[in-house]
Scaffold this active site. Structure first.
Site: not given
Length: 403
Positions: A52, A54, A242, A283
């Site tokens: 992961g 990138s 979450y 993000t």
């Protein structure tokens, strides 16, 4: 050659194109933010695998490892090449990271494909043998994906963002077509059927454990091997969607997996396995979660520059993994890089702002300019030093495996 001027066009927080020059400049900016450390003798740094690599914290892990520790090794990610539209931002960030790695004498290569597949695992294992002496010192796991296919059964699982038990209504931050901020209420239906199990299969620890087992069975893990899976707990303000929701169930599974792997690696290799609880950031994954955009904007409004960017957090993680600093674990065996975010005084201040946040007051309570720029930077826009009026080459090749 395929040069053109690339304008930022978006649907909500999702941009349709990415800017190669901005992505390159952003990667260089992150590299410069890493505190200097002595380079490994002869360029022979430890061998690391970042899954992961990138985007988000995985990108930060890759750059911090290269610039701070001098890692060699492999990054694995899944990005789209330029076609009718530009390549994905991760495509261009990977090309920029590879270029910087070469400039600094780091032997680090990138593979593009499905990290969940055994085909990718076999490709990584082959490269470790052929290029890196058949040993792996570190593995950082940072995968956020909508679905996963189990290589053993062929079953494809899909992850969902849902609360557990009852519907969840929260405030969220959106921007209208003119870019004006709005605070709205959204309601998310609760998980039903096998939603929880499906999400755990995608976002839990199954694939992380599979990677460790796959490499261990081929004797590719070095003595003292250490691995970290990146995770998040977050604020009580977002807990229902979450940490107490379907994603939280997956994160709990990840932590259970870490404890089992830690015991196993300790016995066989004198190694370690931990989850790293990172702090809030903008993000591509986090902006999809209801309420997170509002929360992060308010958090920035409270803390300003005291927020620790992902690159700073991952420098701290690498220092702990490599022994430059002792592992700082909580009672659950987790590395905690989020203590500044969850400080009670900080959370109280954010909660106060949350309670009074409306479309009329949000401009005074949250750092909207910072948040908007951070979203745009995910795609290579709003990066200082880039001329966005100039045509730029979009056909950037994937970094070759050869030096």
């Amino acid at each position: 050659m395929n040069e053109r001027v690339i304008a930022p066009k978006s649907r909500g927080f999702l941009f349709l194109d990415s800017h190669p020059g901005g992505c390159r400049q952003l990667v260089e900016e992150m590299w410069r933010a890493v505190p200097a450390a002595p380079a490994p003798a002869g360029g022979e740094g430890p061998v690391a695998l970042v899954i992961g690599s990138s985007a988000g914290y995985g990108l930060a892990a890759t750059i911090a490892g290269l610039a701070r520790v001098g890692i060699r090794g492999i990054g694995v990610c899944f990005e789209k090449a330029p076609a009718r539209r530009t390549g994905t931002a991760g495509w261009y960030r990977t090309a920029a990271t590879a270029r910087l790695a070469r400039q600094h004498g780091r032997d680090f290569v990138f593979l593009n494909g499905d990290a969940f597949s055994d085909t990718m695992k076999e490709q990584v294992a082959g490269l470790l043998v052929e290029r890196f002496g058949g040993r792996l010192d570190y593995l950082v796991y940072s995968v956020a994906a909508p679905r996963r296919t189990d290589p053993d059964t062929g079953t494809t699982y899909a992850s969902v963002l849902k609360p557990i038990g009852s519907p969840y209504t929260t405030k969220t931050l959106v921007f209208d077509e003119q870019g004006a901020p709005e605070v709205k209420e959204v309601t998310t239906a609760p998980a039903e059927g096998d939603d929880i199990e499906q999400t755990v299969e995608v976002m839990g620890g199954a694939d992380w454990e599979r990677w460790i087992t796959f490499l261990a069975e081929r004797s590719l893990l070095a003595e003292g091997f250490a691995t970290a899976a990146l995770s998040y707990i977050g604020s009580p303000l977002t807990a229902a969607i979450y940490r107490q929701g379907t994603i939280g169930a997956a994160k709990s599974h990840l932590e259970t997996t870490a404890r089992a792997l830690d015991e196993r690696l300790g016995k066989t290799l004198g190694g370690r396995a931990v989850t790293s609880v990172n702090a809030a950031a903008v993000t591509q994954s986090s902006t999809a979660i209801p309420g997170i955009a509002l929360y992060v904007g308010l958090l920035r409004g409270v803390l300003g520059d005291a927020m620790v960017a992902p690159i700073g957090q991952l420098v701290e993680l690498w220092d702990q993994l490599t022994g430059a600093r002792p592992l700082d674990l909580d009672d659950e065996g987790r590395v905690r890089l989020d203590t500044w975010e969850l400080d009670p005084a900080v959370q109280s201040a954010v909660a106060d702002r949350w309670s009074t946040a409306t479309s009329d007051t949000i401009g005074e309570l949250a750092d909207l300019a910072w948040f908007s720029d951070e979203v745009r930077r995910l795609y290579g826009f709003s990066v200082p030093g880039v001329d966005y009026t100039a045509a730029v080459e979009t056909e950037v090749p994937w970094p070759p495996l050869t030096s």
